[in-house]
Structure formats: structure tokens, C-alpha cells
Design a protein around this motif. Structure first.
Motif, short mmCIF file in Angstrom:
data_model
loop_
_atom_site.label_atom_id
_atom_site.label_comp_id
_atom_site.label_asym_id
_atom_site.label_seq_id
_atom_site.Cartn_x
_atom_site.Cartn_y
_atom_site.Cartn_z
N ILE A 115 -8.27 -9.57 -6.89
CA ILE A 115 -8.32 -9.43 -5.43
C ILE A 115 -9.70 -9.79 -4.90
O ILE A 115 -9.83 -10.52 -3.89
N ASP A 116 -10.75 -9.33 -5.58
CA ASP A 116 -12.11 -9.60 -5.09
C ASP A 116 -12.52 -11.05 -5.28
O ASP A 116 -13.28 -11.60 -4.47
N ARG A 117 -12.05 -11.69 -6.36
CA ARG A 117 -12.47 -13.07 -6.63
C ARG A 117 -11.60 -14.10 -5.92
O ARG A 117 -11.91 -15.29 -5.94
N ALA A 118 -10.51 -13.67 -5.31
CA ALA A 118 -9.58 -14.61 -4.70
C ALA A 118 -10.21 -15.52 -3.66
O ALA A 118 -9.91 -16.73 -3.64
N ARG A 131 -0.36 -14.53 -5.51
CA ARG A 131 -0.99 -13.93 -6.68
C ARG A 131 -1.76 -12.66 -6.31
O ARG A 131 -1.74 -11.68 -7.06
N VAL A 132 -2.44 -12.66 -5.19
CA VAL A 132 -3.12 -11.45 -4.74
C VAL A 132 -2.10 -10.35 -4.47
O VAL A 132 -2.32 -9.17 -4.79
N ALA A 133 -0.97 -10.71 -3.90
CA ALA A 133 0.09 -9.73 -3.65
C ALA A 133 0.61 -9.15 -4.97
O ALA A 133 0.91 -7.94 -5.06
N GLU A 134 0.74 -9.98 -6.00
CA GLU A 134 1.14 -9.48 -7.32
C GLU A 134 0.12 -8.46 -7.84
O GLU A 134 0.50 -7.41 -8.37
N GLU A 184 2.63 -2.30 0.96
CA GLU A 184 2.93 -2.94 2.24
C GLU A 184 2.36 -4.35 2.29
O GLU A 184 3.01 -5.29 2.76
N ASP A 185 1.13 -4.52 1.80
CA ASP A 185 0.53 -5.86 1.74
C ASP A 185 1.34 -6.77 0.81
O ASP A 185 1.53 -7.96 1.10
N ALA A 186 1.77 -6.21 -0.32
CA ALA A 186 2.54 -7.01 -1.28
C ALA A 186 3.87 -7.45 -0.67
O ALA A 186 4.28 -8.61 -0.82
N ILE A 187 4.55 -6.56 0.01
CA ILE A 187 5.83 -6.89 0.63
C ILE A 187 5.67 -8.02 1.65
O ILE A 187 6.50 -8.92 1.75
#
Length: 538
Positions: A115-118, A131-134, A184-187
Motif C-alpha cells: 500500500i505504501d509503495r504503490a 492490487r492495492v485493494a487486494e 470498504e476500500d477493497a469493495i
């Protein structure tokens, strides 16, 4: 659909592309810049999945979720009987608690890294968002198991890049708020399906959030007024908005030859490739009775399994099923072992004949005397001192293992399946004050479970529906599926039901056992009990 192969090391990110079977490419000397490459970023995401294999389908996971409940008690063998019996050996020095804590915090840090390196990763923005959502889905999942197991835990949502020697126990409310926000972010970002089978999807995140809200609703310090209704709405969405469906035959849900079926919402992947399968799914070991010694005509083989006989069903469990109309008893238990040992056949017995029958009722001595095979009836299953003979849970048997002694099973582990989604919807609706709607979801599931022609008899009315019935129905549907300890804690019934149904555990269980002990090494490395407090009672 193609599978995502969960890699075997969180720190050494491996292959650069997704094939039917991902090929390992060992990367040494990883620098921070590697995460900014497309391959490095993808490898970091894949590595975030790996710790799921330290929990699902493992002796650790089963021991901490199945043992010491109303449905399962201790069998003959195994070194963790104190987990069932709630003796003083259930303490902060137990390796299962330590390893669960350490493995999942490593997983959380891997997710934080993704998440931080995205922002700096050289990868297409649409793929990056998925991928961040995963990673958020997985981080939420790891925290959900930790907070249910230990209560207040250390909450960290940023990558650890240097040695840290301080930690604190974040209130349960804040942990749940973080879990809900991640889901919620992932959805919002996940697709309904993914090219690689096993990656997180929108319905998987919706199912998980429904379960999280159902659990949070029972936490006085964390609950929000709309948790039950939101849980119900999410579960209903998973049921109605995608291509999932209940399989017509309950037993087919666990058919190893067809694991990627319409009832699977999300599963943890294993493989028959012994090089990449790690320790494998070992669930096939723990629920099998001793069929291979002391009986005429039998010996251990791959088809019947290697009997570790760790977990024995309680009398409550065997009484859950009305076998005259409910298919789930026969769909859940292996009751017959056939003769496979020509050296020890009983008189008149041939290879392939019945050698052992574990009868669901008591059988008369006269009937037993007429048979040349062993009959283990209900009285013997529950006779004093018997921990070896009992109906064998068949859900996790793995006849595809390469050899008799091999412990590395290749079954995928179903973490979320539609049968449970129906149960989540029913429980949430009941708690939201809508029993008439709740009962429709229970009855759909029960009609699927009915023997042919018994569908109407399996239905119940809204007046029949209460939390005891839902817990019983979860027992019938999800027996052994790594939910039960969490279910009893969530519903505030652990002590009551263990005292009533688990005679080995009943004398020792105490109110504080609704949480597990914080591992002693976590307390030590955080500065001691004054800084990182132990849970009450330990």
C-alpha cells in the motif's frame, strides 16, 4: 480460471508473471527500488497471500477454532489437548499463539509495504488500484482473525522499515474501524472476478465485511447501530448479484475433483505440485478415527487417509442431524471402511466388503454377533475412555496425496462459501428484527440439504428461529470449517455451550477464555506487562 499460486516466502518475492502455475524465480539482495518495478510490486502482492497457508488447512488453525467448542472434543492423539480442556497449559508460552501472532504481523507488514509503495510503482494505474485493494482485503482479514483471537492488538497501517521496540494494544473499536475501512476500500476497487483464481474479489470482500459487521455488532465498545442491517444487505448482495449458487447436493461442495465450483466465494489455494505446495493442506489428518489397527481386514492406505485422530465429535454434534430428512450427516461423515488388507480378513470377508461400520445409533448384541465386520455403535463411541473410534469427518479427506504417509494435501481451503453467506444473512436479519425475512434464507439452505422428497419437511417457521437454532444450523452446515470457536465467542455462548456439550472441557473453562493469551515474547519485546498488558486470567 487460472490460479494464483501463493508463494512460499514473504520476503523473497518470486515470479514476475501469472501463469497457470507461477514459476519461482528466487530474488536475492532485494532493495527498496525493487518494489517500484512492475515485477517487484506484483511479487509483493503475491507474497501478501502466503501467510494464509500458515492458518487455513493447518493443525494450528483447526486446533484454535475447532477444539474446545461444543462440536469437537479431544481424540486419542496430539499434543494440544489442553486447548480443548482449558487447563493452565493454555498460556502465553504456547507456540500456536506466538506463531499466529508473528506470521500475521509479518503478513500485515507485507500488505502495508504494498500500500505504501504503490504510488511509486511502475505499473498501470488500473491494475495498481486492484492490487492495492487486494492488499487491503488481506490486511483486514489478518486483523480480523487477530482481534477476534486476542482482543485489543497493536494496530499499524504503515510499512515498518526499521527496528521498532515499542507497541501498544489498540482498542477493539479502532481495530474494527480500520478493518471496515480497508474492506470498504477493497469493495470499491476490486472486480467481480479475477483472471487468477484465488485472488480477492468484490464479492469476497462483501462476504467478509458482512461477517466483520456481524461480529462487531456484538462488541459493546465497537458496535454501530446499523451493523446488523449492513451485514444483511452485503450478504444478500453476494447471494443475488453474482453468479454464485448453492450446489444441488451438499456432499458435492467438498468434491476434490471439482473444487472451483459455483458455491466458492473465495478460497486459499493449494496445489499438487510438491515443490511449491509447502506443507500443504493437512486438514485430512485430524478428523479420522483409528481404522488401521485392531480391526479385521483393514490397513492404512491413501484413500482412507492417515488417522491422526485429533478431533472427536461430541454427542451434541452427532445429535444435530435428523438423518431421516437431512443429507448433511451422510454428506459430512465417513461411516464405513471397506476391507483392503488380505492378510487380516475375517472369515467370509473379501476385499471390498464392509470391515468397519460406525453406526449412528445403538446396535443390539444379537445383530453384531451375526456380522463378520466390526460394528462401532453410539454406545461405544461415547463409552468411557474411547477416544479412537468415532465418525470420521469426510470434508477434508485427500485421496490424491502421493503416498500413504504424505501429510501435504492439495485441497484448496474454502474460506468463504455461499452456504455461510446464507447463514450470515439469516443471523443479521434476525438480529435486525426481521425474522420473517431471515427464515427464507435458512429455508433455502435447508431445502438444499434435504433428502429427496423431504424438502418441505426441512423448512421451519419464523417462530422456530432463534440464535440457538442458527448456531445449530451453522454446526450442521459448517462443521469443522474453522468457524466454531469464533461463532461461540461472537454470540456470547462459548461458556454455556462448552459446559453443556463438551465434557472434557466443561470443568475448566472460565469467562476469560473468550480471548487467547497474548504471546509472552510479544510482551517481552514490547517492554513488559506494564507496557503491553496480558489478557485477564493468563
Amino acid at each position: 480460471m487460472k490460479k494464483i499460486l501463493i508463494l512460499t516466502c514473504c520476503l523473497a518475492f518470486l515470479s514476475q508473471s501469472c501463469q497457470d502455475v507461477l514459476k519461482e524465480e528466487i530474488v536475492s539482495g532485494i532493495t527498496p527500488a525493487y518494489y517500484e518495478t512492475a515485477g517487484g510490486f506484483e511479487d509483493a502482492v503475491k507474497a501478501t497471500y502466503q501467510p494464509l497457508r500458515t492458518w487455513y488447512g493447518t493443525q494450528r488453525g483447526f486446533t484454535l477454532t475447532v477444539f474446545g467448542t461444543d462440536t469437537y472434543t479431544r481424540g486419542a492423539d496430539g499434543g494440544y489437548k489442553f486447548v480443548n480442556d482449558y487447563t493452565p497449559n493454555l498460556n502465553s508460552g504456547v507456540d500456536y499463539f506466538r506463531d499466529l501472532w508473528n506470521d500475521f504481523y509479518r503478513a500485515i507488514n507485507t500488505a502495508n509495504t504494498v500500500i505504501d509503495r504503490a504510488p511509486a510503482a511502475s505499473i498501470a494505474e488500473d491494475i495498481k488500484a486492484i492490487r492495492v485493494a487486494e492488499a487491503k482485503f488481506l490486511r483486514a482479514h489478518y486483523y480480523f482473525i487477530l482481534v477476534q483471537t486476542f482482543g485489543p492488538v497493536h494496530l499499524t497501517l504503515e510499512e515498518t522499515t526499521k527496528i521498532e521496540t515499542t507497541a501498544s494494544r489498540t482498542p477493539v473499536k479502532e481495530v474494527y474501524d480500520a478493518i471496515v475501512k480497508d474492506l470498504e476500500d477493497a469493495i470499491a476497487a476490486l472486480p467481480a472476478t479475477q483472471a487468477n483464481y484465488g485472488r480477492a474479489t468484490k464479492p469476497a470482500a462483501e462476504h467478509m465485511l458482512a461477517k466483520v459487521l456481524l461480529t462487531r455488532a456484538g462488541q459493546p465498545t465497537a458496535a454501530k447501530p446499523d451493523d446488523y442491517q449492513r451485514a444483511a444487505d452485503l450478504a444478500k448482495k453476494v447471494i443475488s448479484d453474482y453468479n454464485f449458487k448453492l450446489l444441488p447436493n451438499f456432499a458435492d461442495v467438498f468434491n476434490q475433483a471439482r473444487q472451483e465450483h459455483e458455491e466458492v466465494v473465495w478460497s486459499v489455494q493449494y496445489t499438487s505440485d510438491l515443490i511449491t505446495n509447502g506443507d500443504g493442506n493437512s486438514g485430512h489428518l485430524y478428523f479420522i478415527m483409528e481404522y488401521d489397527a485392531g480391526h479385521k481386514g483393514t490397513m492404512r492406505d491413501v484413500a482412507n487417509g492417515r488417522p491422526f485422530k485429533r478431533f472427536k465429535p461430541t454427542m451434541y454434534t452427532l445429535d444435530l442431524f435428523d438423518r431421516t430428512k437431512d443429507s448433511r450427516y451422510n454428506g459430512s461423515f465417513k461411516q464405513v471402511f471397506y476391507a483392503n488388507n488380505p492378510a487380516t480378513l475375517a472369515p467370509g470377508m473379501k476385499i471390498g466388503d464392509t470391515a468397519i461400520w460406525v453406526a449412528p445409533t445403538n446396535i443390539s448384541a444379537e445383530f453384531k454377533a451375526k456380522k463378520n465386520y466390526r460394528i462401532i455403535d453410539r454406545a461405544e463411541v461415547f463409552s468411557s475412555g474411547n477416544y479412537r473410534y468415532f465418525p470420521t469427518l469426510s470434508k477434508f479427506l485427500d485421496p490424491l496425496r502421493p503416498s500413504v504417509q504424505d501429510e501435504r494435501g492439495s485441497r484448496d481451503y474454502m474460506v468463504a462459501r455461499l452456504g455461510e453467506t446464507y447463514l450470515i444473512a439469516a443471523e443479521a436479519l434476525l438480529k435486525a428484527g426481521k425474522p420473517d425475512e431471515a427464515v427464507t434464507y435458512i429455508n433455502t439452505l435447508r431445502r438444499r440439504a434435504a433428502l429427496p422428497g423431504k424438502e418441505k419437511e426441512m423448512e421451519i417457521t419464523a417462530a422456530d428461529l432463534n440464535m440457538d437454532f442458527i448456531l445449530d444450523e451453522r454446526g450442521r452446515e459448517l462443521l469443522g470449517e474453522m468457524d466454531r470457536w469464533f461463532d461461540l465467542v461472537r454470540t456470547g455462548t462459548l461458556l454455556e455451550r462448552v459446559k453443556k456439550y463438551n465434557p472434557e472441557a466443561a470443568p475448566n473453562i472460565q469467562p476469560y477464555h473468550v480471548l487467547r493469551p497474548i504471546p509472552s515474547d510479544q510482551i517481552d519485546r514490547s517492554g513488559g506487562l506494564q507496557v503491553f498488558a496480558q489478557n485477564n486470567g493468563y
